[in-house]
Design a protein around this motif. Structure first.
Motif, mmCIF file in Angstrom:
data_model
loop_
_atom_site.group_PDB
_atom_site.id
_atom_site.type_symbol
_atom_site.label_atom_id
_atom_site.label_comp_id
_atom_site.label_asym_id
_atom_site.label_seq_id
_atom_site.Cartn_x
_atom_site.Cartn_y
_atom_site.Cartn_z
ATOM 1 N N PHE A 87 40.936 33.936 53.445
ATOM 2 C CA PHE A 87 41.634 34.986 52.354
ATOM 3 C C PHE A 87 40.333 34.401 50.617
ATOM 4 C CE2 PHE A 87 43.349 37.905 49.255
ATOM 5 C CZ PHE A 87 42.793 38.845 49.078
ATOM 6 N N SER A 88 41.439 33.300 50.642
ATOM 7 C CA SER A 88 41.402 32.150 49.477
ATOM 8 C C SER A 88 41.080 31.781 48.853
ATOM 9 C CB SER A 88 43.222 31.664 49.555
ATOM 10 O OG SER A 88 44.104 31.975 49.300
ATOM 11 N N PHE A 106 38.213 33.263 48.586
ATOM 12 C CA PHE A 106 37.417 33.437 47.436
ATOM 13 C C PHE A 106 37.756 33.341 45.820
ATOM 14 C CE2 PHE A 106 35.788 37.318 44.316
ATOM 15 C CZ PHE A 106 35.318 37.902 44.984
ATOM 16 N N TYR A 133 40.047 41.724 44.403
ATOM 17 C CA TYR A 133 40.729 41.280 45.287
ATOM 18 C C TYR A 133 41.716 40.409 44.828
ATOM 19 C CZ TYR A 133 40.802 36.006 46.642
ATOM 20 O OH TYR A 133 41.838 35.129 47.158
ATOM 21 N N SER A 176 45.211 41.050 46.928
ATOM 22 C CA SER A 176 45.825 40.168 46.995
ATOM 23 C C SER A 176 47.583 40.693 46.705
ATOM 24 C CB SER A 176 45.654 38.991 46.452
ATOM 25 O OG SER A 176 46.062 38.843 44.224
ATOM 26 N N THR A 218 36.187 36.141 53.177
ATOM 27 C CA THR A 218 37.432 36.911 52.789
ATOM 28 C C THR A 218 37.321 38.406 52.788
ATOM 29 O OG1 THR A 218 37.028 36.121 50.481
ATOM 30 C CG2 THR A 218 38.070 38.099 50.201
#
Length: 473
Positions: free
Chosen positions: A37-38, A40, A150, A154, A219
């Motif tokens: 995910f990170s 991105f 995004y 998060s 992501t």
């Protein structure tokens, strides 16, 4: 209409959700999924440094666009990007689709961002002010369309207080790694073909495009989106959205603290090369020391995460900002002959770097939870867009204050400087960030949402979501 739960009344025990909103994510999220995910943050951060530092100079030197025109273009496009952030935030909060609220915006924004990045980093020979202006317009639109949803997503992956710290830490480390990479690339390009601006652009653009293609896949598949509230927030005029923001005292404290910490960091970054080159007389060390600070900054993320897991986010932010104050005040002891002291303070600065930003970003999602409990409306993306706006404002204000101030004190970056002018440079370089970090710590000190209070908020939200009927949002 469900019973309204007073903010400070005894809160019911968690109930099994009966309808739309799912149970919380597991207490500890998978590190591999968080890394995916990170990822991105890598293309976004990799584009940030070239656009802010290298592109204006290369477009002026190699493509003949006047400096005054470039200044107006980049200023106008930054203002456009800042204006787009809250609009994208509101629209993302209102989006309802089978793909979720955040994914469609990230995917569409990634497409615009990638196409405009091709034109920006591989411009060819036919470059004009008009074509650059159009490219930047699309580039910053795509950037906002990706980044704001995004950031909101998060904050929605987990409702756990400490897990949000882990999520923010993974993103910070990924972004810092990307910044380190794009700091190294121009140095390598200069060794291969000195002064070749298009080569630098192509190298940095390749990193942005390749990591963007990989990160979008990783992501968008890393975590499921939580179901959106059954009813979207009603459309609100800009003035009303502004009133919502100004009435939320907790959000204002986080915004003010973030503005101050960003201002302090950017004053230091803006004057760093001048300080090392002119005050210390070590021009050949400026880039190396800046790189050294970033290397230790990457290592610092996991350290601050462990501190926050023990002491909480706002206390860790205060600790980090206090260390920043001490480090910057220590610069007052640096003389041109005290190079080892400057190295030690640069390493310390790297280790303290980002502590405030990391914690404040994690706190925004907690503030959005409190707001949803108070009002019944989910405005997570709007809150993150405002947080992004204060960061950009802090960056702009730092440059607008630091450079005119040192010039007023007599500093000349191109000529001989008197001892008084160099002393003025030292004072602004040291005291400007120290004061800003002290203000940031003061604003976030005693923040009321700690781990225990956040657990109460989440229990209240789950109880209300599980009720037979829920208030209109």
């Amino acid at each position: 209409m469900a019973t309204v739960i007073p903010i400070h009344s005894p809160l019911p025990a968690p109930a099994e959700p009966a309808r739309a909103r799912p149970a919380e994510q597991p207490a500890r999220l998978s590190g591999w999924r968080l890394a995916a995910f990170s990822s991105f943050a890598v293309p976004v951060a990799a584009a940030q440094m070239p656009v802010g530092v290298y592109l204006p100079a290369i477009y002026a030197q190699h493509y003949g666009i006047p400096l005054a025109t470039l200044g107006l273009l980049f200023l106008a496009e930054r203002l456009w990007g800042a204006a787009a952030d809250p609009v994208i935030g509101i629209l993302s909060d209102r989006t309802r689709s089978r793909f979720g609220r955040r994914r469609p915006w990230i995917a569409a924004g990634g497409l615009l961002f990638g196409l405009s990045a091709i034109a920006l980093f591989f411009p060819g020979d036919a470059v004009s002010a008009w074509s650059l202006g159009l490219t930047l317009f699309v580039f910053y639109l795509g950037w906002s369309m990706m980044q704001i949803p995004y950031l909101a997503w998060s904050g929605e992956i987990s409702g756990q207080y400490h897990e949000r710290t882990r999520i923010a830490t993974y993103g910070t480390v990924a972004g810092s790694s990307a910044l380190l990479l794009v700091l190294i690339l121009p140095t390598i390009a200069d060794q291969l073909r000195p002064g070749d601006g298009p080569l630098k652009l192509a190298a940095m653009g390749t990193v942005v495009l390749v990591t963007l293609a990989i990160a979008l896949v990783l992501t968008l598949r890393a975590f499921p989106e939580a179901p959106a509230p059954a009813t979207a927030p009603r459309p609100v005029p800009f003035a009303e959205a502004l009133r919502v923001i100004l009435r939320d005292r907790l959000l204002l404290r986080v915004m003010g603290s973030d503005f101050a910490v960003t201002f302090g960091q950017l004053v230091r970054s803006t004057l760093f090369v001048f300080f090392v080159s002119s005050y210390m007389g070590l021009q050949h060390w400026a880039s190396g020391l800046f790189l050294l600070q970033f290397v230790f900054g990457i290592a610092a993320g996991p350290i601050w995460m462990k501190v926050a897991l023990k002491f909480g986010k706002h206390r860790t932010a205060v600790l980090g900002e206090g260390l920043q104050v001490a480090i910057n005040l220590g610069l007052l002891l640096v003389t041109p002959s005290a190079f080892p002291l400057l190295i030690a303070l640069t390493v310390a600065q790297g280790l303290a770097q980002g502590s405030g930003n990391l914690m404040l970003r994690a706190i925004v999602a907690d503030v959005a939870d409190q707001h949803r409990l108070d009002t019944g409306v989910d405005r997570t993306a709007l809150f993150f867009s405002v947080f992004s706006l204060t960061t950009k404002a802090g960056m702009a204000a730092a440059v607008g204050v630091a450079l005119p101030l040192v010039a007023w004190l007599g500093f000349n970056p191109q000529g001989h400087n008197t001892p008084e002018a160099l002393t003025g440079l030292l004072l602004v370089f040291a005291l400007g960030p120290a004061i800003a970090h002290a203000v940031s710590a003061w604003l976030i000190h005693g923040f009321p949402i700690d781990e225990a209070r956040h657990a109460e908020i989440r229990r209240a939200l789950h109880a209300r979501d599980a009720a037979p009927s829920s208030p209109a949002e």
